[in-house]
Design an enzyme around this catalytic site. Structure first.
Site, PDB file in Angstrom:
ATOM      1  N   HIS A   1       0.813  -1.228  -0.108  1.00 43.14           N
ATOM      2  CA  HIS A   1      -0.009  -0.038   0.011  1.00 43.14           C
ATOM      3  C   HIS A   1       0.999   1.285  -0.117  1.00 43.14           C
ATOM      4  O   HIS A   1       0.559   2.169  -0.818  1.00 43.14           O
ATOM      5  CB  HIS A   1      -0.967  -0.093   1.226  1.00 43.14           C
ATOM      6  CG  HIS A   1      -1.547   1.441   1.416  1.00 43.14           C
ATOM      7  ND1 HIS A   1      -2.524   1.960   0.583  1.00 43.14           N
ATOM      8  CD2 HIS A   1      -1.075   2.205   2.182  1.00 43.14           C
ATOM      9  CE1 HIS A   1      -2.856   3.132   1.040  1.00 43.14           C
ATOM     10  NE2 HIS A   1      -2.001   3.689   2.195  1.00 43.14           N
TER      11      HIS A   1
ATOM     12  N   HIS B   1       1.240   5.336  -2.482  1.00 42.15           N
ATOM     13  CA  HIS B   1       1.588   6.625  -2.217  1.00 42.15           C
ATOM     14  C   HIS B   1       2.541   7.080  -3.084  1.00 42.15           C
ATOM     15  O   HIS B   1       2.771   8.269  -3.350  1.00 42.15           O
ATOM     16  CB  HIS B   1       1.808   6.705  -0.843  1.00 42.15           C
ATOM     17  CG  HIS B   1       0.865   6.645   0.185  1.00 42.15           C
ATOM     18  ND1 HIS B   1      -0.009   7.611   0.483  1.00 42.15           N
ATOM     19  CD2 HIS B   1       0.360   5.801   0.919  1.00 42.15           C
ATOM     20  CE1 HIS B   1      -0.929   7.423   1.167  1.00 42.15           C
ATOM     21  NE2 HIS B   1      -0.797   6.078   1.601  1.00 42.15           N
TER      22      HIS B   1
ATOM     23  N   GLU C   1      -5.520   9.733   0.515  1.00 44.32           N
ATOM     24  CA  GLU C   1      -5.845   8.286   0.636  1.00 44.32           C
ATOM     25  C   GLU C   1      -6.991   7.749  -0.491  1.00 44.32           C
ATOM     26  O   GLU C   1      -6.908   6.834  -0.999  1.00 44.32           O
ATOM     27  CB  GLU C   1      -6.434   7.716   1.981  1.00 44.32           C
ATOM     28  CG  GLU C   1      -4.974   7.830   3.186  1.00 44.32           C
ATOM     29  CD  GLU C   1      -4.131   6.735   2.755  1.00 44.32           C
ATOM     30  OE1 GLU C   1      -4.212   5.921   1.949  1.00 44.32           O
ATOM     31  OE2 GLU C   1      -3.030   6.816   3.630  1.00 44.32           O
TER      32      GLU C   1
ATOM     33  N   SER D   1      -4.171   1.165  -4.447  1.00 47.51           N
ATOM     34  CA  SER D   1      -3.403  -0.084  -4.044  1.00 47.51           C
ATOM     35  C   SER D   1      -4.359  -1.023  -3.848  1.00 47.51           C
ATOM     36  O   SER D   1      -4.196  -2.202  -3.205  1.00 47.51           O
ATOM     37  CB  SER D   1      -2.614   0.073  -2.873  1.00 47.51           C
ATOM     38  OG  SER D   1      -3.575   0.609  -1.521  1.00 47.51           O
TER      39      SER D   1
HETATM   40 CO    CO Z   1      -1.734   5.121   2.896  1.00 44.12          CO
END
Ligand code: CO
Ligand code: PHE
Length: 290
Positions: free
Chosen positions: A142, A147, A188, A207
């Site tokens: 993730h 990110h 996010e 993700s």
């Molecule tokens: Co995150």
């Protein structure tokens, strides 16, 4: 440093203590960073990363934003977990950011401090095979895949640094939890409207195998234009697909709208009740797809 059970104040409201080994034989620093424990990855761990990467990369076209797709190759190797230092050589060059290993979720203030210094915390452990499709806590897949490509975009990278500075301030004003919601609904789970249509830029979407389709294409969730007070009033669930997403038109818009002093907003928020995850206010209408 054995830090006990720090409260995961940024990623969500969870009662469970965070997973991850915060002792690490004294290897964890006061700022929660630690060396990436590369030697402890097993062949199965590398294989999990390889399979996650392959499956997720295949479904990005038409769903992920252009900036993300352009920067994904900068993560380097895809058949095993990359070394953070290799990524850093490219990331420092691109935007002056670097990634640092952490044992897992970290408390609010040190998290904000790392971001303010253009250091992005990346969990170094990977999920177990039985968590292949879904994991509640951030793991290395993730954090890296979701990110890090976005940190190669100069405007977005500046936004995240300034978010960290704003976080330190919010923390001291007792508004850390409110500002954490803005992170949730942008970094996010953010959506962006590109000329060709809606795309994801949020790491939690990018993700996730299932949430990418859900967020960008499903008629089910609500999609609202990003509004600071609305997002900071909005509760969220950390263990299911989101039922409301907030949409921006550009990263410049995101950067500009968060430039003003938030202190008056925090004052206002004290008298505005929270909004339940997925609820619409009277008069609100979800934006159309596309
Ligand atoms: Co995150
Ligand atoms: N401008 C905000 C403040 O003064 C800080 C901030 C910047 C918050 C970027 C979020 C994102 O508090």
């Amino acid at each position: 440093m054995n830090t006990g059970s720090p409260t995961p104040a940024v990623y969500g409201e969870s009662e469970r203590p965070p997973r991850g080994d915060y002792a690490r034989g004294g290897q964890v620093q006061a700022d929660y960073t630690c060396p990436q424990d590369y030697a402890s990855y097993t062949d199965a761990d590398h294989d999990t990363y390889r399979r996650l990467y392959e499956r997720q990369a295949a479904q990005l076209p038409g769903l992920a934003c252009d900036a993300f797709i352009a920067a994904l190759p900068s993560l380097g190797v895809k058949d095993r977990i990359p070394r953070f230092e290799d990524i850093n050589a490219r990331l420092r060059q691109a935007t002056g950011w670097e990634i640092v290993a952490v044992p897992g979720l970290i408390p609010e203030l040190p998290f904000f401090q790392l971001l303010a210094n253009r250091r992005f915390p990346v969990t170094d452990w990977i999920r177990r095979p039985e968590e292949f499709d879904y994991i509640v806590e951030p793991d290395v897949f993730h954090d890296l895949f979701g990110h890090v490509p976005m940190l190669f975009d100069p405007t977005f990278a500046d936004y995240v640094q300034r978010y960290g500075e704003g976080g330190i301030k919010a923390h001291h004003l007792g508004a850390g939890e409110k500002l954490a919601r803005l992170y949730w609904y942008t970094v996010e789970f953010g959506l962006i409207r590109q000329p060709q249509g809606l795309r994801a830029y949020g790491a939690g979407i990018l993700s996730s195998v299932g949430e990418l389709q859900h967020a960008v294409r499903s008629p089910q969730p609500h999609r609202l234009p990003l509004d600071l007070v609305r997002t900071m009033r909005s509760r969220y669930k950390i263990d299911s697909y989101q039922s409301t997403y907030f949409v921006i038109d550009s990263f410049d818009q995101l950067f500009d709208m968060t430039a003003p002093d938030f202190a008056p907003l925090y004052e206002r928020l004290k008298s505005e009740p929270d909004i339940e995850a997925g609820a619409l206010l009277p008069g609100e209408r979800s934006l159309g797809l596309g």
